[in-house]
Design a protein around this motif. Sequence first.
Motif, PDB file in Angstrom:
ATOM      1  N   SER A 195      -9.079   0.488  -6.646  1.00 59.72           N
ATOM      2  CA  SER A 195      -9.743  -0.739  -7.079  1.00 59.72           C
ATOM      3  C   SER A 195      -9.666  -1.823  -6.005  1.00 59.72           C
ATOM      4  O   SER A 195     -10.687  -2.437  -5.650  1.00 59.72           O
ATOM      5  N   ARG A 196      -8.487  -2.048  -5.457  1.00 61.82           N
ATOM      6  CA  ARG A 196      -8.314  -3.088  -4.428  1.00 61.82           C
ATOM      7  C   ARG A 196      -9.114  -2.775  -3.178  1.00 61.82           C
ATOM      8  O   ARG A 196      -9.766  -3.652  -2.594  1.00 61.82           O
ATOM      9  N   ASP A 197      -9.062  -1.520  -2.757  1.00 60.48           N
ATOM     10  CA  ASP A 197      -9.729  -1.136  -1.505  1.00 60.48           C
ATOM     11  C   ASP A 197     -11.243  -1.324  -1.596  1.00 60.48           C
ATOM     12  O   ASP A 197     -11.876  -1.832  -0.653  1.00 60.48           O
ATOM     13  N   ILE A 198     -11.833  -0.882  -2.696  1.00 55.11           N
ATOM     14  CA  ILE A 198     -13.283  -1.007  -2.843  1.00 55.11           C
ATOM     15  C   ILE A 198     -13.705  -2.466  -2.771  1.00 55.11           C
ATOM     16  O   ILE A 198     -14.676  -2.829  -2.100  1.00 55.11           O
ATOM     17  N   GLN A 199     -12.937  -3.323  -3.442  1.00 54.39           N
ATOM     18  CA  GLN A 199     -13.277  -4.752  -3.430  1.00 54.39           C
ATOM     19  C   GLN A 199     -13.049  -5.373  -2.045  1.00 54.39           C
ATOM     20  O   GLN A 199     -13.788  -6.270  -1.635  1.00 54.39           O
TER      21      GLN A 199
END
Length: 266
Positions: A86-90
């Motif tokens: 989740s963090r990486d995609i954002q």
Amino acid sequence: MSNKFKMIVKGDEADESIRLADLVDQLNALKQALNQVDASLGGGKASDLYYRVTKITMNSPATFEVEAVSRSGKVAQGRKVVSKLSRDIQSVMSGKRPKDSDLDLMESYKALVRPMQRHVMEVSFQFEKQHVQLPRNLDIKVDDILGPDQVERGSMVGSLDVLDIHNRRNMFKVYPVVGPKSIKCSFNREMLPQAIAGINHFVQITGLLHFKKAEKFPHLIKVDSIEILPEKSDARPLASLRGIAPDAYGGLVSTEYVEKVRNGEW
């Protein structure tokens, strides 16, 4: 963060249905991204996680509920993987390189939107209460973050494998002794016999090495030459050199020769 999340996929067919080939590619891209996230958390080594689909809803759009499961029962690792995904995609969406993201992981994020170049209209994720829709240009954002290639001539040593000549791709991978897990190598068709001969052998690949900024090792080599290195069994042991030059000391035994060298008499 839960160890579960949802992926929502909309196709361009009637009722937003999805073509089978596109769905397979989308699920494979998701699996690859999850595996790369897991490995990045383990310093390059994957844990015992696997991923199962716990629920499928096809009532337009298609929704897949995915759970990260540890074979040893460690729920924390699954939560870490989902949270980092989740963090990486954002981060990528905002134009920033995620922490502890190597080139393989970044490439796996590009693949998440590859089916959108064909018949997939929309891909999004639901992480608990947070909805994240992937932009169609996520792959371009990754390329912008990684920057252009820096090229220099050089060589790498490793094991040659995974030869792919389908549709004239003319690619293989070399698995270096040190550095990255593997490096893609592009070669001219005329070098196919050397590439075939090098399979499962240690080779020295010489050519144009392509680097991304902040990367210590190349991700691509445009090959000029392939040299098959001798196997250990082919190398002559030191003992085989005994007696190879009987007159090297001018008729002296080795101890007398060394003593004369030390005394400056030679």
